[in-house]
Design an enzyme around this catalytic site. Structure first.
Site, PDB file in Angstrom:
ATOM      1  N   HIS A 563      47.564  32.037  24.255  1.00 37.55           N
ATOM      2  CA  HIS A 563      46.324  31.667  23.551  1.00 37.55           C
ATOM      3  C   HIS A 563      46.608  30.923  22.238  1.00 37.55           C
ATOM      4  O   HIS A 563      45.691  30.335  21.652  1.00 37.55           O
ATOM      5  CB  HIS A 563      45.502  32.920  23.222  1.00 37.55           C
ATOM      6  N   ASP A 600      46.919  35.002  34.611  1.00 35.86           N
ATOM      7  CA  ASP A 600      46.486  36.007  33.641  1.00 35.86           C
ATOM      8  C   ASP A 600      44.970  36.076  33.758  1.00 35.86           C
ATOM      9  O   ASP A 600      44.323  35.079  34.105  1.00 35.86           O
ATOM     10  CB  ASP A 600      46.912  35.578  32.234  1.00 35.86           C
ATOM     11  N   HIS A 602      42.956  36.023  31.526  1.00 37.06           N
ATOM     12  CA  HIS A 602      42.358  35.154  30.515  1.00 37.06           C
ATOM     13  C   HIS A 602      43.036  33.786  30.514  1.00 37.06           C
ATOM     14  O   HIS A 602      44.260  33.695  30.614  1.00 37.06           O
ATOM     15  CB  HIS A 602      42.470  35.820  29.138  1.00 37.06           C
ATOM     16  N   ASP A 687      47.122  41.914  33.259  1.00 38.93           N
ATOM     17  CA  ASP A 687      45.729  42.319  33.079  1.00 38.93           C
ATOM     18  C   ASP A 687      44.843  41.992  34.277  1.00 38.93           C
ATOM     19  O   ASP A 687      43.623  42.180  34.226  1.00 38.93           O
ATOM     20  CB  ASP A 687      45.147  41.713  31.796  1.00 38.93           C
TER      21      ASP A 687
END
Length: 786
Positions: A563, A600, A602, A687
């Site tokens: 990120h 992932d 995200h 995740d």
């Protein structure tokens, strides 16, 4: 119906508008009876029309004449006029020459005269269109339409001036213009390609006089911009058939209509001693392959034909829909055999084709079980299974065939013979889950990764590293991996991705008990050094792989990084470890092609931002749709030089491993094989786990093993096996422990996922993943394999 003298006179008059001298000679010959129609008493050919030219019977395609009027007649008259003129010229110079000596020159003279006439006619039409556009637009000669028309005009001029010394449509079977290769009658190699519109190809088309495809029609396709929908079957270096498609678009519907198809065997030409059987079926197979590999939005292929053709079209998989209308959704009979041969003959085949062929095996096995009906259908089913077992067919197809034969061995008379053939081909143990030769796996792990956010309550905490350490102590992994010590990344290395201001901002947090970059991204006293150790750990892992100590490895590091953008940290991320790894490969090892696959929950927005406007890295992200940080839409494809080098695959909340597997196998894998990276880097988050607290995906530990197996397969097929995993998210300690162990087993060749489970993904319908069709449609202009 027969031709009349009036028909011939009309054709001569049309020629006279461009070539008055030729028309004068033709009129004279018509008046003296040297050009004439058949006598009324002569028997009629239901399929062909003819007239006499100098005592020689000249055939005219009836369909061409009915639909186009005089052009087929004009072309026949010009060809034979050119032949007579060349004959007189040659024999005037060599009166004693053998009649066969100049046959090829005479033949070529007639065809060349006709082709030049048609090219000049088409060029005049384009010039008139340009003049009208210029007049209408007030001489705005740089408009896109005018430029396009000028391109058509130049192409016509190039064709007219081209030499015809080449003997074939392509130089070799490696010619990039070839879309598909296969085999037709008597094991003759054949190619399916767009009609090249060269002088030579047009001369061949004119010589064959294929139904529907007279030269004026072909040139009209060229100047109208529909030339990319004319496809050819080439065998023995010569044209064997043509097909013209039309893309039909309506509200919520797109289909391919086969407007015209003709083969050499159905040619009106009487001078063709070597037509190749099977060209029509091969052409239709090529169209079906084209549909499935290049046009995911097309719903079906259809055509309209006479009722007499129903038996043929039904035999290859067409279904009737209303009077004279036939729809193809799935190939059968000879068409299925032809598709399988194309798939077996192709060096690279999109996995969706293999999946579709695998689904046809049970049906062919059922046919073979009918012992009392040994007919054409039975023979074709037998041929299909033999092709599936052939060494050039895909491993998945062969394995599926072998398993079905073993399951039905007692009920199929030929089963033992087929299994013996499979063994001879080396197929009885095809990809049967046997372990590949063992190579220890490189692992980066260090207690110091626990120091980040120590003493602070946070979801991204030190327990994640402790869970990994427990995984690595599992006895099943003993001797399967070796540790690589991480190093600290230097400040100048961090600036390969991040701004100096941001790097120094992070540096200033060193020694401070708590600093915040945003509401969820904080640092503590040791975070500066730990974040540098995370990036440096990736560098150390890449050194281990590039030096040859390992071909694959995993960097279990924190804080995560995908990120983090060039000028800020966010989403628990400080420095973008994976992006820095890609830069490291380019800086130190001068690697030209790096692929990053981000798996992932995200979206890896930071990685995307770093490489969004460059083609130096191919970035593919598979993530939960409409989740943090809100980026990663399918429309985000890169910009400038980076256009097409960002591929986002958002999946619906609740997606499982099989959905991620489809995205990998049917999209990321084919693109990787086309891109051919030097190494694949994987931003790997835990995740996706079914019980993770920050996501809504439903991947189990077994699902993680499946995903890992598919990632390794992609690396083996596209990057020489070189793949580096880098830990990103994952906020269930239990999930990291269970899923991490499943992942490490796969990486270390302690196989935990069954081959059958992987095959179910390979044989599944890619269309079941709703976003995949849209993504393929967006990116097919950037990647040929899509």
């Amino acid at each position: 119906m027969m031709l009349t003298r009036e028909n011939i006179k009309q054709a001569i008059d049309a020629i006279g508008k461009r070539e008055p001298e030729i028309a004068y000679t033709l009129n004279t010959m018509l008046g003296k009876g040297r050009i004439d129609i058949p006598p009324a008493s002569e028997s009629r050919d239901e399929k062909k029309l003819h007239f006499f030219f100098g005592g020689k019977k000249v055939f005219v395609n009836k369909y061409q004449f009915f639909t186009s009027g005089t052009p087929p007649l004009e072309q026949s008259l010009l060809i034979h006029y050119g032949e007579i003129a060349q004959t007189r010229n040659l024999f005037h110079r060599e009166p004693l020459a053998n009649s066969g000596k100049h046959a090829s020159k005479i033949d070529m003279a007639g065809l060349s005269l006709m082709l030049n006439y048609e090219i000049d006619l088409a060029a005049d039409l384009v010039k008139k269109q340009i003049a009208l556009k210029l007049e209408k637009n007030g001489c705005a000669d740089e408009s896109p339409i005018v430029n396009l028309l000028r391109q058509h005009l130049k192409r016509l001029a190039d064709i007219r001036d081209d030499s015809i010394e080449q003997s074939g449509f392509y130089d070799s079977l490696d010619d990039p213009r070839i879309l598909f290769q296969g085999v037709i009658h008597d094991y003759t190699s054949a190619a399916f390609m767009r009609f090249p519109f060269t002088r030579e190809s047009l001369i061949q088309a004119a010589r064959l006089n294929l139904e529907f495809f007279h030269i004026r029609f072909l040139l009209n396709c060229l100047i109208s911009g529909t030339d990319n929908l004319v496809f050819a079957c080439i065998a023995k270096g010569e044209l064997q058939g043509l097909i013209f498609l039309e893309r039909i678009r309506k509200l919520f519907y797109t289909g391919f209509e086969v407007k015209y198809v003709a083969t050499r065997r159905g040619s009106a030409s009487q001078s063709d001693p070597h037509p190749v059987k099977g060209a029509g079926t091969f052409i239709m197979a090529g169209v079906w392959m084209l549909w499935k590999t290049n046009f995911p939005d097309v719903k079906e292929i259809f055509l309209e034909s006479e009722i007499e053709a129903e038996r043929f079209y039904s035999s290859i998989g067409f279904q009737t829909r209303g009077p004279y209308r036939y729809v193809l959704k799935s190939p059968e009979g000879r068409l299925l055999i032809s598709v399988a041969l194309i798939a077996a003959s192709s060096k690279k085949m999109h996995p969706s084709i293999t999946s579709l062929l695998c689904k046809r095996i049970p049906g062919q096995i059922r046919i073979l079980k009918r012992r009392k009906t040994i007919n054409k259908e039975h023979k074709r089913a037998l041929d299909f299974i033999k092709i599936a077992l052939h060494p050039t067919s895909s491993d998945l197809l062969a394995r599926t065939a072998v398993l079905m034969l073993l399951k039905n061995k007692s009920r199929i008379f030929e089963a033992q013979t087929l299994l013996t053939l499979a063994k001879a081909f080396g197929r009885t143990e095809t990809d049967s889950g046997q372990k590949a030769p063992f190579h220890p796996v490189a692992v980066v792990i260090d207690k110091r990764y626990q120091n980040h956010l120590m003493g602070v309550t946070h979801l991204e905490n030190y327990k994640r590293i402790k869970a990994v350490m427990e995984i690595l102590q599992n006895k099943r992994l003993d001797g399967k991996w070796f540790r690589i010590a991480p190093r600290l990344a230097q400040k100048n290395e961090l600036t390969w991705v991040h701004t100096l201001d941001y790097v120094e901002k992070v540096e200033k947090t060193a020694g401070k008990s708590l600093s915040s970059f945003d509401f969820d991204t904080q640092t503590t006293a040791e975070s500066w050094s730990t974040a540098r150790l995370a990036a440096g750990g990736v560098f150390s892992l890449l050194d281990g792989i590039m030096s040859g100590r390992a071909s694959r490895g995993f960097a279990f590091i924190r804080p995560p990084g995908h990120h983090a953008g060039p000028s800020k940290g966010m989403g628990f991320c400080i420095f973008n470890n994976i992006a820095l790894g890609a830069k490291y490969l380019k800086q130190k090892y001068k690697v030209s092609r790096v692929m990053i696959i981000d798996i992932d929950a995200h979206h890896g927005n930071g990685t995307q931002e770093v490489f969004y406007d460059t083609d130096e890295v191919l970035f593919v992200s598979i993530h939960e749709s409409e989740s943090f940080p809100g980026t990663g839409r399918v429309e985000e494809t890169g910009q400038g030089k980076g256009k097409g080098f960002t591929i986002n695959i958002p999946l619906e909340k609740g997606s499982r491993a099989r959905d991620i597997g489809r995205a990998l196998y049917f999209l990321a894998g084919p693109v990787a094989q086309e891109y051919n990276p030097d190494m694949i880097l994987v931003s790997f988050g835990f995740d996706l786990y079914i019980h993770d607290r920050l996501a809504g995906m439903k991947v189990t530990p077994g699902g993680y093993a499946l995903i890992t197996a598919l990632l390794i397969e992609i690396a083996e097929r596209s990057a020489g096996g070189k793949i580096a995993f880098v830990m990103e998210g994952g906020y269930s300690i239990e999930g990291i422990g269970k899923c991490g162990l499943a992942v490490m087993k796969e990486i270390c060749n302690v196989v935990s996922v069954s081959q059958d489970k992987i095959d179910r993904v390979r044989k599944s319908d890619p269309g079941r993943l709703s976003s995949l069709r849209k993504i393929t449609e967006i990116h097919k202009k950037y990647w040929k394999v899509l």
